[in-house]
Scaffold this active site. Structure first.
Site, PDB file in Angstrom:
ATOM      1  N   ALA A  17       0.848  -1.202   0.000  1.00  0.00           N
ATOM      2  CA  ALA A  17       0.000   0.000   0.000  1.00  0.00           C
ATOM      3  C   ALA A  17       0.879   1.246   0.000  1.00  0.00           C
ATOM      4  CB  ALA A  17      -0.938  -0.020   1.204  1.00  0.00           C
ATOM      5  N   VAL A 125       4.755  -5.561 -10.204  1.00  0.00           N
ATOM      6  CA  VAL A 125       5.215  -4.190 -10.432  1.00  0.00           C
ATOM      7  C   VAL A 125       6.599  -3.959  -9.790  1.00  0.00           C
ATOM      8  CG1 VAL A 125       4.684  -1.742 -10.003  1.00  0.00           C
ATOM      9  CG2 VAL A 125       2.836  -3.323 -10.571  1.00  0.00           C
ATOM     10  N   THR A 126       6.895  -4.738  -8.760  1.00  0.00           N
ATOM     11  CA  THR A 126       8.126  -4.549  -7.975  1.00  0.00           C
ATOM     12  C   THR A 126       9.384  -4.728  -8.827  1.00  0.00           C
ATOM     13  OG1 THR A 126       6.920  -5.418  -6.077  1.00  0.00           O
ATOM     14  CG2 THR A 126       9.326  -5.360  -5.892  1.00  0.00           C
ATOM     15  N   HIS A 182      13.206  -3.994 -18.149  1.00  0.00           N
ATOM     16  CA  HIS A 182      12.968  -2.680 -17.571  1.00  0.00           C
ATOM     17  C   HIS A 182      14.252  -2.247 -16.868  1.00  0.00           C
ATOM     18  CE1 HIS A 182      10.694   0.590 -15.907  1.00  0.00           C
ATOM     19  NE2 HIS A 182      10.839   0.188 -14.671  1.00  0.00           N
TER      20      HIS A 182
HETATM   21  O1  TXD Z   1       7.633   0.067 -14.058  1.00  0.00           O
HETATM   22  C1  TXD Z   1       7.654  -0.469 -12.985  1.00  0.00           C
HETATM   23  N1  TXD Z   1       7.479  -1.771 -12.876  1.00  0.00           N
HETATM   24  C2  TXD Z   1       7.867   0.309 -11.747  1.00  0.00           C
HETATM   25  C3  TXD Z   1       8.293  -0.393 -10.564  1.00  0.00           C
HETATM   26  C4  TXD Z   1       7.510   1.677 -11.663  1.00  0.00           C
HETATM   27  C5  TXD Z   1       7.509   2.319 -10.448  1.00  0.00           C
HETATM   28  C6  TXD Z   1       7.860   1.649  -9.200  1.00  0.00           C
HETATM   29  N2  TXD Z   1       8.479   0.376  -9.403  1.00  0.00           N
HETATM   30  C7  TXD Z   1       8.732  -0.458  -8.208  1.00  0.00           C
HETATM   31  O2  TXD Z   1       7.514  -0.732  -7.534  1.00  0.00           O
HETATM   32  C8  TXD Z   1       9.609   0.183  -7.160  1.00  0.00           C
HETATM   33  O3  TXD Z   1      10.971   0.097  -7.518  1.00  0.00           O
HETATM   34  C9  TXD Z   1       9.270  -0.680  -5.965  1.00  0.00           C
HETATM   35  O4  TXD Z   1       9.973  -1.901  -6.029  1.00  0.00           O
HETATM   36  C10 TXD Z   1       7.771  -0.957  -6.139  1.00  0.00           C
HETATM   37  C11 TXD Z   1       6.861  -0.087  -5.269  1.00  0.00           C
HETATM   38  O5  TXD Z   1       7.144   1.270  -5.481  1.00  0.00           O
HETATM   39  P1  TXD Z   1       6.477   2.391  -4.530  1.00  0.00           P
HETATM   40  O6  TXD Z   1       6.940   3.694  -5.020  1.00  0.00           O
HETATM   41  O7  TXD Z   1       5.018   2.135  -4.397  1.00  0.00           O
HETATM   42  O8  TXD Z   1       7.191   2.057  -3.136  1.00  0.00           O
HETATM   43  P2  TXD Z   1       6.656   2.362  -1.648  1.00  0.00           P
HETATM   44  O9  TXD Z   1       5.839   3.604  -1.630  1.00  0.00           O
HETATM   45  O10 TXD Z   1       7.830   2.261  -0.743  1.00  0.00           O
HETATM   46  O11 TXD Z   1       5.671   1.152  -1.339  1.00  0.00           O
HETATM   47  C12 TXD Z   1       6.091  -0.151  -1.106  1.00  0.00           C
HETATM   48  C13 TXD Z   1       5.152  -0.755  -0.087  1.00  0.00           C
HETATM   49  C14 TXD Z   1       5.247  -0.113   1.292  1.00  0.00           C
HETATM   50  O12 TXD Z   1       3.966   0.321   1.727  1.00  0.00           O
HETATM   51  C15 TXD Z   1       5.776  -1.240   2.169  1.00  0.00           C
HETATM   52  O13 TXD Z   1       5.288  -1.199   3.506  1.00  0.00           O
HETATM   53  C16 TXD Z   1       5.256  -2.468   1.432  1.00  0.00           C
HETATM   54  O14 TXD Z   1       5.469  -2.154   0.062  1.00  0.00           O
HETATM   55  N3  TXD Z   1       5.930  -3.706   1.779  1.00  0.00           N
HETATM   56  C17 TXD Z   1       5.264  -4.863   1.987  1.00  0.00           C
HETATM   57  N4  TXD Z   1       3.959  -5.168   1.885  1.00  0.00           N
HETATM   58  C18 TXD Z   1       3.589  -6.425   2.172  1.00  0.00           C
HETATM   59  N5  TXD Z   1       4.462  -7.397   2.532  1.00  0.00           N
HETATM   60  C19 TXD Z   1       5.780  -7.130   2.626  1.00  0.00           C
HETATM   61  N6  TXD Z   1       6.636  -8.103   2.979  1.00  0.00           N
HETATM   62  C20 TXD Z   1       6.231  -5.820   2.347  1.00  0.00           C
HETATM   63  N7  TXD Z   1       7.444  -5.214   2.353  1.00  0.00           N
HETATM   64  C21 TXD Z   1       7.244  -3.931   2.009  1.00  0.00           C
END
Ligand code: TXD
Length: 320
Positions: A17, A125-126, A182
């Site tokens: 989130a 997406v990660t 990517h």
């Molecule tokens: O083109 C693409 N694919 C991308 C990828 C474009 C933009 C962002 N890209 C990647 O998406 C970025 O490099 C990250 O690996 C992810 C998520 O990016 P975001 O900007 O949304 O990162 P945030 O705001 O830090 O959100 C990550 C959330 C955060 O709320 C954490 O608490 C949660 O992931 N998180 C988890 N949730 C559930 N379970 C676990 N284990 C967990 N670990 C972290």
């Protein structure tokens, strides 16, 4: 015959989130596409965002449910599971720096989510995107068609944006093709990028094209540098949204996405960005473009760097 009471709203779970996940949840609900479950490891965060979104949606007037949770039981029977959980890049980090940390997160969340929604389509997406998509496929045990990585729609949109800025025209008249991983070796293809059907190679100088291609390759890093703590999320969430919509609404849309290759482009045992047709079953078709020898060689270079990272994770089936 189907009874009306058998109907249930489609259900999309977004794991993570954060910036991309929260914005994606908003887009899905606002378009009335599906109910959304936002799931995160941090206590309170998904609940807070879900409540804020529900109140925003009261103002913008629609009826989808948004739940925030730390409990995977709430994600049960999802139609689509989007994984945005993980760390984003900070300035100076490459996407590959995220490899090991995000790999352990992907393994955990995919296993937990798929156990409760065995019929879902998985949208990853990660970052690093292509490797995480491969890993998600491996740990999920799903057929490869049901695992898709989002990146190409974003990279193509970046290229489109820069061409529109250069020519001073609407992005609506521009179509771009971007293949490959990517990462730094992604392959924007000017020859197959057009303005109303006219290849950009007829409209822009070689120098201009080279500059726009380079800016596209660095499109993510440019924003990371400006933001200083975090990476892009408006365009990434818009890109993830159109893919979720193509699946839920069974649109058979053609988008560039990280898909499993089994011989296409001379590549096997890899997920990488190629044009695919997407519908309710996931990837319905991988589209094989006719490439020049130089383009194919560049695509293979991109594939090698993805395979190297898959190797680092030692997650090849044979080394399992
Ligand atoms: O083109 C693409 N694919 C991308 C990828 C474009 C933009 C962002 N890209 C990647 O998406 C970025 O490099 C990250 O690996 C992810 C998520 O990016 P975001 O900007 O949304 O990162 P945030 O705001 O830090 O959100 C990550 C959330 C955060 O709320 C954490 O608490 C949660 O992931 N998180 C988890 N949730 C559930 N379970 C676990 N284990 C967990 N670990 C972290």
């Amino acid at each position: 015959p189907t009874q009306i009471q058998d109907y249930r709203s489609p259900k999309v779970t977004v794991i993570g989130a954060g910036n991309v996940g929260g914005m994606l949840a908003q887009r899905i609900a606002k378009q009335n596409l599906a109910d959304v479950v936002l799931c995160d490891v941090v206590q309170g965060k998904p609940q807070g965002i879900a409540l804020d979104l529900a109140q925003a949606h009261t103002i913008s007037n629609h009826d989808r449910q948004i739940i925030g949770t730390n409990d995977y039981n709430d994600t049960k029977d999802s139609d689509v599971i989007v994984i945005t959980a993980g760390l984003p890049r900070k300035e100076g980090m490459s996407r590959n720096d995220l490899l090991k940390i995000n790999a352990s997160i992907i393994k955990e969340v995919v296993q937990k989510a798929i156990a409760l929604s065995p019929h879902a389509i998985l949208l990853i997406v990660t970052n690093p995107l292509d490797v995480m998509t491969y890993l998600a496929w491996q740990v999920s045990g799903l057929p490869p068609q049901r695992v898709i990585g989002m990146a190409g729609v974003l990279d193509a949109a970046r290229f489109q944006t820069f061409i529109a800025m250069e020519l001073g025209i609407s992005t609506a008249d521009i179509y771009t093709t971007v293949l490959g991983g990517h990462g730094d070796l992604m392959l924007p293809l000017p020859r197959l990028s057009t303005v109303n059907g006219i290849p950009i190679t007829e409209l822009l100088s070689e120098e201009a094209i080279a500059r726009l291609v380079e800016r596209t390759r660095n499109g993510g890093a440019e924003i990371v540098k400006l933001l200083q703590n975090g990476s892009a999320y408006f365009a990434p969430s818009a890109a993830a949204y159109v893919m979720v919509e193509a699946i839920i609404s069974d649109r058979h849309r053609i988008y560039p996405a990280a898909a499993h290759l089994s011989g296409e482009y001379g590549l096997t045992d890899i997920f990488m960005g190629v044009p695919v047709q997407i519908g309710r079953q996931g990837v319905e078709k991988v589209i094989e473009l006719k490439l020049t020898d130089a383009e194919l060689a560049a695509l293979h270079a991109s594939a090698s760097s993805i395979k190297e990272n898959i190797g680092i994770l030692q997650f090849k089936p044979e080394s399992n």
